[in-house]
Design an enzyme around this catalytic site. Structure first.
Site, PDB file in Angstrom:
ATOM      1  N   GLU A 271       0.816  -1.222   0.000  1.00 37.70           N
ATOM      2  CA  GLU A 271       0.000   0.000   0.000  1.00 37.70           C
ATOM      3  C   GLU A 271       0.841   1.260   0.000  1.00 37.70           C
ATOM      4  O   GLU A 271       0.803   2.035   0.958  1.00 37.70           O
ATOM      5  CB  GLU A 271      -0.817   0.077   1.298  1.00 37.70           C
ATOM      6  CG  GLU A 271      -1.851  -0.947   1.520  1.00 37.70           C
ATOM      7  CD  GLU A 271      -2.498  -0.791   2.895  1.00 37.70           C
ATOM      8  OE1 GLU A 271      -1.973  -0.079   3.768  1.00 37.70           O
ATOM      9  OE2 GLU A 271      -3.544  -1.390   3.068  1.00 37.70           O
ATOM     10  N   PRO A 272       1.630   1.513  -1.027  1.00 41.64           N
ATOM     11  CA  PRO A 272       2.442   2.734  -1.016  1.00 41.64           C
ATOM     12  C   PRO A 272       1.578   3.972  -1.246  1.00 41.64           C
ATOM     13  O   PRO A 272       0.625   3.935  -2.028  1.00 41.64           O
ATOM     14  CB  PRO A 272       3.386   2.531  -2.200  1.00 41.64           C
ATOM     15  CG  PRO A 272       2.614   1.659  -3.140  1.00 41.64           C
ATOM     16  CD  PRO A 272       1.786   0.752  -2.263  1.00 41.64           C
ATOM     17  N   ARG A 274       3.124   7.704  -0.306  1.00 41.95           N
ATOM     18  CA  ARG A 274       4.190   8.668  -0.576  1.00 41.95           C
ATOM     19  C   ARG A 274       5.097   8.245  -1.739  1.00 41.95           C
ATOM     20  O   ARG A 274       5.446   9.067  -2.586  1.00 41.95           O
ATOM     21  CB  ARG A 274       5.039   8.807   0.693  1.00 41.95           C
ATOM     22  CG  ARG A 274       6.234   9.715   0.567  1.00 41.95           C
ATOM     23  CD  ARG A 274       7.162   9.526   1.774  1.00 41.95           C
ATOM     24  NE  ARG A 274       6.409   9.335   2.999  1.00 41.95           N
ATOM     25  CZ  ARG A 274       5.965  10.323   3.780  1.00 41.95           C
ATOM     26  NH1 ARG A 274       6.271  11.567   3.478  1.00 41.95           N
ATOM     27  NH2 ARG A 274       5.269  10.084   4.871  1.00 41.95           N
ATOM     28  N   CYS A 344      -0.192  33.920   9.707  1.00 39.88           N
ATOM     29  CA  CYS A 344       0.024  34.649  10.943  1.00 39.88           C
ATOM     30  C   CYS A 344       0.255  33.702  12.116  1.00 39.88           C
ATOM     31  O   CYS A 344      -0.590  33.566  12.996  1.00 39.88           O
ATOM     32  CB  CYS A 344      -1.171  35.551  11.198  1.00 39.88           C
ATOM     33  SG  CYS A 344      -0.799  36.798  12.400  1.00 39.88           S
ATOM     34  N   GLU A 345       1.389  32.988  12.086  1.00 36.40           N
ATOM     35  CA  GLU A 345       1.819  32.120  13.191  1.00 36.40           C
ATOM     36  C   GLU A 345       3.327  32.013  13.110  1.00 36.40           C
ATOM     37  O   GLU A 345       3.870  31.815  12.014  1.00 36.40           O
ATOM     38  CB  GLU A 345       1.230  30.708  13.057  1.00 36.40           C
ATOM     39  CG  GLU A 345      -0.265  30.677  13.069  1.00 36.40           C
ATOM     40  CD  GLU A 345      -0.858  29.532  13.868  1.00 36.40           C
ATOM     41  OE1 GLU A 345      -0.117  28.891  14.643  1.00 36.40           O
ATOM     42  OE2 GLU A 345      -2.061  29.313  13.710  1.00 36.40           O
ATOM     43  N   TYR A 373       1.281  14.293   0.508  1.00 34.00           N
ATOM     44  CA  TYR A 373       0.902  15.018   1.722  1.00 34.00           C
ATOM     45  C   TYR A 373       1.187  16.516   1.574  1.00 34.00           C
ATOM     46  O   TYR A 373       1.537  17.192   2.545  1.00 34.00           O
ATOM     47  CB  TYR A 373       1.591  14.409   2.958  1.00 34.00           C
ATOM     48  CG  TYR A 373       1.335  12.924   3.047  1.00 34.00           C
ATOM     49  CD1 TYR A 373       0.056  12.457   3.322  1.00 34.00           C
ATOM     50  CD2 TYR A 373       2.338  11.983   2.797  1.00 34.00           C
ATOM     51  CE1 TYR A 373      -0.207  11.092   3.358  1.00 34.00           C
ATOM     52  CE2 TYR A 373       2.074  10.619   2.830  1.00 34.00           C
ATOM     53  CZ  TYR A 373       0.795  10.180   3.116  1.00 34.00           C
ATOM     54  OH  TYR A 373       0.540   8.840   3.146  1.00 34.00           O
TER      55      TYR A 373
HETATM   56  C1  LIG Z   1      -1.174   6.344   4.968  1.00 36.66           C
HETATM   57  C2  LIG Z   1      -1.340   4.897   4.790  1.00 36.66           C
HETATM   58  C3  LIG Z   1      -0.582   4.218   3.840  1.00 36.66           C
HETATM   59  C4  LIG Z   1       0.472   4.877   3.002  1.00 36.66           C
HETATM   60  O1  LIG Z   1       1.504   5.393   3.752  1.00 36.66           O
HETATM   61  P1  LIG Z   1       2.796   5.966   3.008  1.00 36.66           P
HETATM   62  O2  LIG Z   1       3.743   6.284   4.085  1.00 36.66           O
HETATM   63  O3  LIG Z   1       2.346   7.194   2.265  1.00 36.66           O
HETATM   64  O4  LIG Z   1       3.289   4.909   2.085  1.00 36.66           O
HETATM   65  C5  LIG Z   1      -0.814   2.869   3.673  1.00 36.66           C
HETATM   66  N1  LIG Z   1      -1.747   2.211   4.418  1.00 36.66           N
HETATM   67  C6  LIG Z   1      -2.487   2.831   5.345  1.00 36.66           C
HETATM   68  C7  LIG Z   1      -3.481   2.057   6.120  1.00 36.66           C
HETATM   69  C8  LIG Z   1      -2.316   4.196   5.564  1.00 36.66           C
HETATM   70  O5  LIG Z   1      -3.050   4.807   6.495  1.00 36.66           O
END
Ligand SMILES: *Cc1c(COP(=O)(O)O)cnc(C)c1O
Length: 421
Positions: A271-272, A274, A344-345, A373
């Site tokens: 599940e990539p 980033r 403004c912080e 992100y």
């Molecule tokens: C955010 C997330 C990802 C991806 O994370 P990365 O660091 O962007 O690869 C995969 N699985 C789940 C459940 C997430 O919440």
């Protein structure tokens, strides 16, 4: 050296940062299609196993046009909210290509996903019970917390003893009881131990854990190993990318062995988020002020933390490039500055004490590796407008893929009368 990354990748295609800002305004998210497609291919080819699939984690960047490209490259997707499901379906993903990984969700949300034919992952025993009550006899997945985590900041570690995610692996007997009580069919188990690892050791360990656990269940369709693949944010200092080849082969061996012993048709999923989108994005902004306060030189830009939250949120590092206003060469001489935004912080800092080439008001600044992100965490704080997004296409031409907010967008959701309209 200063355009190390964007020169090497011909990032801007047939155009320049100066022309882009002129045409689309500042600040501006710019994405490169070639890099995006390459990163998708890296992940699709990552693990040598016949039934391996990649689920892109939508929360990293949910731009519709980028999602279409990601789908074309053969990825499926994870969703964390009904909104992400809505956008994924609009981008052409089929329900069976979407995996809904809810965390503390309402029964309505579970049903929103389930009724569309989307597999739902459940993240606590009480939610599993709730799911069973609404869907006796249904199919379900369960998110397991394997007891170890990893990450670049405590806020992004999502496995182990100190996080809110998943069902602890020692609760398997309770999971089984609930599955039985509501006649639920467990189709898969998933995990995600955290974000931005540059060395796959913990990831590998966590896969061994989830495989061990999987042996407790019969007839799973899939095992989802999670994401967290890091990218080198310090390219100017020579930081190397994650070695996917070595890691992929090692994981491949493990999975092939496990499958042949336990379940030869099982699907394995990564599940990539980033990794897919970070490097294809550069955030451009404009330098509007330079000043010295108590010995510190500030370079003031229009990139507030409403546009890019990572530096303020995680203390994250992004490399910075300078593009002189007139398109001339970048000075060799350097200066040390603190680069700040227009919010403004006082925490509104992009980079503290950073060595950059000499620059002046009007010059353009590029924040690299901003595709993940970045826009997805942007907001209208201070009633600032979220920027436009532009794609540099494979042929080098550019195209607007999301317009900038307008001032009227700021009034859109109010129910009373607008006095000046
Ligand atoms: C955010 C997330 C990802 C991806 O994370 P990365 O660091 O962007 O690869 C995969 N699985 C789940 C459940 C997430 O919440």
């Amino acid at each position: 050296m200063q355009h190390y990354f964007t020169n090497k990748t011909n990032f801007y295609g047939n155009t320049t940062p100066q022309e882009l800002i002129k045409e689309y305004g500042s600040p501006l998210y710019v994405y490169n299609e070639n890099i995006l497609r390459q990163r998708c291919k890296d992940m699709v080819n990552f693990i040598p196993y016949k039934n391996y699939r990649v689920n892109y984690s939508t929360k990293a960047n949910a731009n519709l046009e980028l999602l279409k490209i990601i789908r074309e490259e053969g990825l499926d997707a994870d969703a964390m909210s009904p909104g992400e499901i809505h956008v994924l379906l609009s981008a052409g993903f089929l329900p069976e290509q979407i995996f809904y990984i809810g965390n503390n969700v309402s029964a309505e949300e579970m049903m929103f996903a389930y009724n569309k034919g989307i597999t739902v992952s459940i993240d606590s025993l009480s939610q599993l019970k709730k799911f069973g009550q609404h869907n006796p006899g249904g199919k379900v997945a369960v998110r397991i917390n394997p007891g170890l985590g990893v990450g670049h900041h405590e806020k992004v570690i999502t496995g182990g003893k100190h996080t809110k995610f998943g069902i602890n692996s020692d609760l398997v007997p309770e999971i089984k009881k609930l599955l039985k009580a509501y006649e639920l069919k467990l189709v898969g188990i998933n995990q995600h131990i955290g974000s931005l690892f540059m060395n796959g050791e913990q990831y590998f360990k966590s896969i061994k854990e989830i495989l061990k656990l999987a042996e407790e269940f019969e007839d799973l369709n899939f095992i989802d190993m999670g994401g967290g693949f890091g990218i080198p944010y310090k390219k100017q200092d020579g930081e190397e990318p994650l070695n996917l080849k070595v890691l992929g082969e090692k994981i491949g061996d493990l999975l092939n062995k496990w499958a042949s012993l336990n379940n030869p048709n099982i699907r394995f999923i990564s599940e990539p988020g980033r990794y897919i989108v970070a490097e294809c994005g550069v955030l451009l902004g404009t330098i509007h002020a330079k000043k010295k306060n108590n010995g510190i030189c500030y370079t003031g830009t229009d990139i507030g933390f409403n546009v890019l939250a990572r530096p303020m949120f995680y203390g994250a590092w992004h490399d910075i490039e300078i593009y002189p206003l007139n398109g001339g060469v970048v000075p060799l001489a350097m200066e040390t500055v603190t680069v700040v935004g227009n919010i403004c912080e006082s925490g509104d800092i992009i980079a503290a004490n950073r060595q950059l080439p000499l620059h002046k008001e009007g010059d353009i600044i590029g924040i690299t590796d901003a595709g993940a992100y970045g826009y997805s965490m942007s907001s209208n704080y201070n009633n600032r407008l979220r920027p436009a997004e532009v794609l540099i296409q494979s042929d080098g031409s550019h195209r607007l893929i999301r317009r900038r907010d307008t001032l009227d967008d700021l009034l859109r959701n109010f129910t009373g009368n607008c006095l000046s309209c």
